[in-house]
Design a protein around this motif. Structure first.
Motif, PDB file in Angstrom:
ATOM      1  N   GLY A  57       0.617   3.722   4.283  1.00  0.00           N
ATOM      2  CA  GLY A  57      -0.227   3.347   3.161  1.00  0.00           C
ATOM      3  C   GLY A  57      -1.112   4.496   2.741  1.00  0.00           C
ATOM      4  O   GLY A  57      -0.721   5.662   2.856  1.00  0.00           O
ATOM      5  N   CYS A 106     -11.739   3.389   0.062  1.00  0.00           N
ATOM      6  CA  CYS A 106     -10.697   2.379  -0.132  1.00  0.00           C
ATOM      7  C   CYS A 106      -9.562   2.623   0.856  1.00  0.00           C
ATOM      8  O   CYS A 106      -9.237   3.775   1.166  1.00  0.00           O
ATOM      9  N   PHE A 108      -5.642   0.806   1.736  1.00  0.00           N
ATOM     10  CA  PHE A 108      -4.567  -0.169   1.646  1.00  0.00           C
ATOM     11  C   PHE A 108      -3.505   0.315   2.623  1.00  0.00           C
ATOM     12  O   PHE A 108      -2.721   1.210   2.315  1.00  0.00           O
ATOM     13  N   ASN A 110      -0.684  -0.827   5.751  1.00  0.00           N
ATOM     14  CA  ASN A 110       0.113  -1.807   6.477  1.00  0.00           C
ATOM     15  C   ASN A 110       0.562  -1.190   7.789  1.00  0.00           C
ATOM     16  O   ASN A 110       0.425   0.016   7.997  1.00  0.00           O
ATOM     17  N   VAL A 121      -0.827  -6.368   7.793  1.00  0.00           N
ATOM     18  CA  VAL A 121      -1.770  -5.772   6.850  1.00  0.00           C
ATOM     19  C   VAL A 121      -3.023  -5.374   7.628  1.00  0.00           C
ATOM     20  O   VAL A 121      -3.760  -6.226   8.113  1.00  0.00           O
ATOM     21  N   ALA A 124      -7.059  -3.822   3.288  1.00  0.00           N
ATOM     22  CA  ALA A 124      -6.770  -4.079   1.884  1.00  0.00           C
ATOM     23  C   ALA A 124      -8.079  -4.234   1.127  1.00  0.00           C
ATOM     24  O   ALA A 124      -8.649  -5.312   1.060  1.00  0.00           O
ATOM     25  N   GLY A 125      -8.601  -3.123   0.598  1.00  0.00           N
ATOM     26  CA  GLY A 125      -9.813  -3.212  -0.197  1.00  0.00           C
ATOM     27  C   GLY A 125     -10.651  -1.953  -0.158  1.00  0.00           C
ATOM     28  O   GLY A 125     -10.214  -0.907   0.313  1.00  0.00           O
ATOM     29  N   CYS A 126     -11.877  -2.089  -0.659  1.00  0.00           N
ATOM     30  CA  CYS A 126     -12.822  -0.975  -0.746  1.00  0.00           C
ATOM     31  C   CYS A 126     -14.184  -1.423  -0.230  1.00  0.00           C
ATOM     32  O   CYS A 126     -14.526  -2.603  -0.313  1.00  0.00           O
ATOM     33  N   GLY A 139      -8.107  -6.119   7.009  1.00  0.00           N
ATOM     34  CA  GLY A 139      -6.959  -6.787   6.425  1.00  0.00           C
ATOM     35  C   GLY A 139      -6.692  -8.049   7.222  1.00  0.00           C
ATOM     36  O   GLY A 139      -7.429  -8.380   8.153  1.00  0.00           O
TER      37      GLY A 139
END
Length: 151
Positions: A57, A106, A108, A110, A121, A124-126, A139
Motif C-alpha cells: 500500500g 495518511c 492505506f 493492506n 486491512v 485506512a485513513g488520515c 484499519g
C-alpha cells in the motif's frame, strides 16, 4: 475612561500576539523541509511461519491543499510481497524532503494473505500532524504507526 480603553487595547494586542506566536510555532513544526521518520506495521492476527506482516500500500504526508510526499509504498505482489514489520528495516530512520507544509499523515495499507484468507486491512485513513511524535492510523485488522522524529 481613557485608561480603560488603553488597557483593553493592550490586553487585546497581547492576546493577538500570543495567538500568532502559537500559530507560528505550529506552522514552523510542519513547515517544508526534511522529515525524519520510521514506520511500524502491526497485524496482531498474523499467523504464518514468522508471525510478521507482509504489508503493501502507501503511507504519505499531506499538505492542506492535498499535495503529497510519499514516505513508503509497495505494490501487492502476492506470494512475493516481502515481510516487513518496520521501515526502514535497517537503520533507525529514513529521511524525505517535504516541499510543502504538513498537516496530515495518511496510510492505506493492506497485509497480504494468500490462499483462502482475504487480505487484512492494517490502515485506512488520515490523522492530523502537529509536529514530531507518534501517529497511528488504524484499519479493521491492525495498524500502522509512523514516528516523526523531525518534521
Amino acid at each position: 475612561m481613557r485608561l480603560t480603553f488603553m488597557g483593553r487595547l493592550a490586553a487585546t494586542g497581547s492576546a493577538v500576539l500570543l495567538l500568532l506566536g502559537g500559530a507560528a510555532a505550529s506552522a514552523q513544526a510542519a513547515a517544508p523541509g526534511p522529515v525524519m521518520y520510521s514506520i511500524e506495521f502491526s497485524n496482531p492476527q498474523e499467523r504464518d511461519d514468522n508471525d510478521l506482516p507482509e504489508p503493501y500500500g502507501r503511507v504519505w504526508l499531506q499538505a492542506p491543499w492535498g499535495q503529497e510526499t510519499a514516505l513508503w509504498e509497495h505494490p501487492d505482489v502476492g506470494l512475493y510481497t516481502p515481510t516487513l514489520p518496520r521501515y526502514p528495516d535497517s537503520g533507525l530512520y529514513e529521511v524525505r524532503y517535504a516541499d510543502h507544509p504538513v498537516t496530515e499523515l495518511c496510510a492505506f495499507v493492506n497485509e497480504d494473505d494468500t490462499g483462502i484468507n482475504d487480505d487484512d486491512v492494517l490502515a485506512a485513513g488520515c490523522v492530523p500532524v502537529v509536529g514530531p511524535g507518534e501517529y497511528t492510523v488504524t484499519g479493521e485488522d491492525g495498524s500502522v504507526t509512523v514516528t516523526l522524529y523531525d518534521v
